[in-house]
Scaffold this active site. Structure first.
Site, PDB file in Angstrom:
ATOM      1  N   HIS A 171      46.755  35.746  42.588  1.00  0.00           N
ATOM      2  CA  HIS A 171      45.616  34.735  42.969  1.00  0.00           C
ATOM      3  C   HIS A 171      45.519  34.022  44.209  1.00  0.00           C
ATOM      4  O   HIS A 171      44.464  33.506  44.721  1.00  0.00           O
ATOM      5  CB  HIS A 171      45.171  33.716  41.704  1.00  0.00           C
ATOM      6  CG  HIS A 171      45.955  32.681  41.576  1.00  0.00           C
ATOM      7  ND1 HIS A 171      47.132  32.702  41.011  1.00  0.00           N
ATOM      8  CD2 HIS A 171      45.846  31.463  42.294  1.00  0.00           C
ATOM      9  CE1 HIS A 171      47.767  31.402  41.072  1.00  0.00           C
ATOM     10  NE2 HIS A 171      46.981  30.503  42.105  1.00  0.00           N
ATOM     11  N   SER A 217      51.257  27.556  43.593  1.00  0.00           N
ATOM     12  CA  SER A 217      51.014  28.999  43.100  1.00  0.00           C
ATOM     13  C   SER A 217      51.952  29.836  43.671  1.00  0.00           C
ATOM     14  O   SER A 217      52.195  29.880  44.912  1.00  0.00           O
ATOM     15  CB  SER A 217      49.729  29.240  43.230  1.00  0.00           C
ATOM     16  OG  SER A 217      48.542  28.557  42.596  1.00  0.00           O
ATOM     17  N   ASP A 260      49.203  38.614  37.036  1.00  0.00           N
ATOM     18  CA  ASP A 260      49.118  37.717  38.185  1.00  0.00           C
ATOM     19  C   ASP A 260      50.230  37.552  39.238  1.00  0.00           C
ATOM     20  O   ASP A 260      50.684  36.808  39.775  1.00  0.00           O
ATOM     21  CB  ASP A 260      48.704  36.322  38.060  1.00  0.00           C
ATOM     22  CG  ASP A 260      47.945  35.563  39.168  1.00  0.00           C
ATOM     23  OD1 ASP A 260      47.300  36.007  39.834  1.00  0.00           O
ATOM     24  OD2 ASP A 260      48.525  34.507  39.215  1.00  0.00           O
TER      25      ASP A 260
END
Length: 779
Positions: A229, A369, A283
């Site tokens: 992402h 992230s 992800d």
């Protein structure tokens, strides 16, 4: 946003020079947007990208910079860039290629080096260069090159990123409960800290966290794991910059940890390739760095564990808000995500993610992230997909979700959607690997020609190597095809094709540590132009003014060399513009009406027929330039150009003559046909050339020809003449066979050719002609 640039303005503290002014950005608005982006699971930004094509009108040339020749004869290109309200700048170049000796630097207004130098060692196959982030809102780009090499320097400034988050005292920095990795909380993960880097995505202005991973087998590639992402596309991968050592040297506590340090750009790693990613499964995104990080970066390749076993304790090492490297610790067991986790584009099914319910020390924020979830053994078992541990003093009211490494291993079931093919390339079946230090390889440079070279010129390349562990092995790639062209430390090379070429050298030391270097060399060739000077003239053909296969034409033309390199020899190649239409005859009709066709048009199929064991063996008076007389079978004579043909002289030089006094001594090329030899000039020429018989000459009459005539169904008689095991007089090599078949009812002639002829049609004549020597047909 067209025409927003001011051309040729006065740069701060500098002389009049080209200046590019980026529109002012609204930091407050952008930071507020980012708060929502994080909560929606979108990647965080550090800058606003401005594409030069959107900023400049076509008539505004100021953004191209300016070349000036210096007193020493060298050339310098400069462009001064300003961006109001920006906290940082970085630059993206397209069509980038430098020869050896050219340099690009990024400077402050007072000439202090901010980034670079960038040289031919930064040439890449995608011809892009993206600089690291530099602090401040103004910078000068400067290129220097010698006079001889200036024509070969290629680059175009395509994008400027105006930063607003990094180095911004107004932004919400990483919170005070974050823990610097140098603090005691990082002691259990000292090696793993060195695997983690901040990533800036020059193409989009985004940033994330990630880490290098070890692999089975030889550590010859640098694989880097982050989150899908983060939104890095394959097209943006060359714009990535990795900062491995952006961290505090001291353990700060309380509010002090919320202030940022200058971003270290001393040894960034630039450029990567996206090799695998899959959002729905876990992800994840796996990148391959263009180069293995070398000293003094001192990286570590983290271990991993693909088993679906919950860690008994865990840590994440990350760059919250793009600030210095932090660590968060969880001393309790990590648990399976027991419900579906959905935020933004991340949608992980139950059981495919790890849940950290509450960090015991530290938190994660936007920019974290992609940070790895390290288990109690220091192995990566997942990467941060999202969560809600936003506020200090901990994550009491939220949790973090990590896509499982065990799910990413098989991913979407294909190499481009899973980790297994890349991290276990030998398919060993390893369930886990431990981390290893990056190798301490040698220092490598290439010694080569100082200027442009010419196609065919002999030049030397030599590897200059020091450090590492001797002995060294060498692998040179001259043309960028990935194949080794030489294993030597020094060698001489010639280039067959012109262009801006990258000579690549990979040196591996005794420990197996590979280091790559590049050498940009311009290779020149003549620039030839072909122009016609008169209409083409048919030399040998059917005389219908159409250029057809098998004919010989003269093309009056001029070849002009417009380049700087001399052309000692030149060759012009001609081709028919369009293929012949279906059914088009290859030659004819001649004055009598004969036409020629061949197998390429669907006529006259080859049908093997060997008469060397059944036919009459002929005895020419000489195997070289000799002939044997043959009387055709009684009955219906063979009609050839309207005259009965009863006997022929079969020449060793590949023709049949109606003139029985012909001794077969004619070895010259008859083209163009027809031509007169005196007397009865009727000839049948399947392959007239200077030939020698190594096998034999044969003739056989068939009342029912083994090869049916192409004229239609029904059997008919034929006479077959075979030249067997022939060779060219000038060659002692290949042998070949050919035949002439004369059909007695249709009066068709068929020529058949066996394999082995080393130069079919190159010098021989194939055709027919009449008795008067004034009508004929050349194939």
């Amino acid at each position: 946003m067209k025409a927003l640039l001011a051309a040729m303005l006065l740069a701060a503290g500098a002389t009049n020079e080209p200046r590019l002014t980026i529109p002012s950005i609204d930091q407050g608005r952008l930071l507020a947007e980012d708060v929502e982006r994080v909560r929606d699971g979108l990647p965080v930004r550090y800058a606003v990208p401005f594409k030069l094509d959107d900023l400049t009108a076509e008539e505004d040339r100021s953004a191209e910079g300016e070349w000036v020749q210096l007193d020493d004869g060298s050339w310098e290109w400069t462009l001064f860039v300003t961006a109001a309200n920006a906290t940082s700048l970085d630059f993206g170049f397209e069509d980038f290629w430098f020869p050896r000796g050219a340099r690009l630097v990024v400077e402050s207004a007072d000439g202090k080096l901010l980034a670079g130098p960038f040289t031919d060692d930064d040439n890449r196959s995608e011809r892009q260069l993206w600089t690291p982030v530099v602090r401040g809102n103004q910078a000068r780009l400067r290129v220097t090159v010698s006079d001889a090499l200036r024509p070969f320097v290629s680059f175009r400034l395509a994008q400027v990123n105006a930063g607003y988050r990094l180095f911004n005292p107004l932004s919400e920095k990483s919170q005070s409960c974050n823990i610097d990795v140098v603090c005691p909380e990082g002691d259990d993960y000292r090696d793993e800290v060195r695997s983690v880097a901040l990533i800036t995505v020059g193409g989009s202005g985004g940033f994330c966290t990630g880490q290098l991973l070890n692999k089975t087998g030889t550590l010859d590639k640098a694989y880097f794991l982050t989150a899908n992402h983060c939104g890095i596309t394959a097209q943006e991968a060359p714009s990535l910059v990795f900062y491995f050592n952006y961290q505090s040297d001291t353990c700060r506590s309380g509010s002090a940890s919320g202030s940022s340090l200058p971003l270290s750009i001393g040894d960034p790693v630039t450029g990567a390739t996206l090799v695998a990613n899959h959002g729905p499964r876990a992800d994840f995104m796996l990148l391959e760095l263009d180069e293995l990080p070398a000293d003094p970066i001192n990286v570590f390749y983290a271990g991993w564990d693909r088993r679906d076993v919950p860690p008994t304790s865990a840590a994440i090492i990350h760059h919250a808000q793009g600030d210095e490297k932090r660590i968060a610790r969880e001393f309790d067991p990590v648990v399976d995500g027991d419900e579906r986790f959905t935020v933004g584009d991340v949608d992980l099914a139950t059981g495919r993610w790890w849940q950290v319910r509450e960090w015991d020390v530290g938190i994660t924020e936007g920019g974290s992230s992609g940070g790895g979830l390290f288990d109690q053994n220091g192995r990566v078992v997942g990467q941060l997909a999202g969560g809600f541990s936003f506020t200090c003093p901990g994550a009491e009211e939220g949790f973090d979700a990590f896509g499982k490494f065990s799910e990413s291993w098989n991913g979407g079931g294909a190499p481009a959607t899973r980790l297994s093919d890349w991290l276990d390339p030998g398919a060993t079946g390893a369930r886990f690997v431990d981390g290893v230090n990056g190798c301490d390889g040698p220092t490598v440079d290439i010694l080569g020609p100082e200027g442009p070279i010419e196609v065919g010129e002999l030049v030397n390349f030599t590897a200059e190597v020091s450090g590492g562990q001797a002995p060294y092995s060498y692998s040179w790639d001259l043309d960028g095809d990935g194949a080794m062209d030489s294993p030597l430390a020094t060698f001489d090379a010639r280039f067959k094709h012109p262009g801006s070429l990258n000579v690549a050298l990979t040196v591996s030391d005794a420990s197996g540590c590979p280091v790559r270097a590049r050498f940009g060399v311009p290779v020149l060739a003549p620039s030839l132009e072909l122009t016609d000077t008169a209409d083409p003239v048919e030399v040998c053909g059917d005389g219908d003014a159409a250029l057809e296969r098998g004919e010989v034409w003269r093309f009056p033309a001029r070849i002009t060399n417009n380049g700087d390199v001399p052309a000692l020899n030149a060759l012009a190649a001609f081709a028919v513009a369009e293929a012949p239409a279906a059914g088009k005859r290859l030659a004819g009709p001649d004055g009598f009406g004969y036409v020629a066709r061949d197998t390429s048009e669907g006529f006259c199929a080859f049908e093997a027929m060997d008469i060397s064991g059944t036919g009459t063996t002929l005895a020419p008076d000489d195997d070289d330039d000799g002939a044997a007389q043959v009387e055709l079978a009684d009955g219906v004579p063979f009609d050839f150009y309207g005259e009965a043909l009863a006997s022929v002289s079969m020449s060793t030089n590949g023709y049949l003559a109606a003139d029985l006094d012909d001794g077969g001594t004619d070895f010259g090329n008859d083209c163009p046909l027809p031509r007169s030899f005196g007397g009865d000039d009727r000839r049948i020429l399947p392959l007239h050339d200077d030939l020698v018989v190594e096998g034999g000459l044969y003739h056989q009459h068939f009342e029912d020809c083994p090869r049916p005539d192409d004229a239609g169904p029904g059997s008919q008689a034929c006479d077959v003449f075979q030249w067997d095991d022939m060779r060219y007089f000038s060659s002692s090599g290949e042998r070949f066979d050919f035949q002439a078949i004369l059909y007695r009812d249709s009066f068709n002639l068929v020529y058949q050719y066996g394999p082995g002829n080393p130069r079919p049609g190159e010098s021989s004549t194939t055709g027919i002609q009449n008795a008067g020597g004034n009508i004929g047909l050349t194939y």
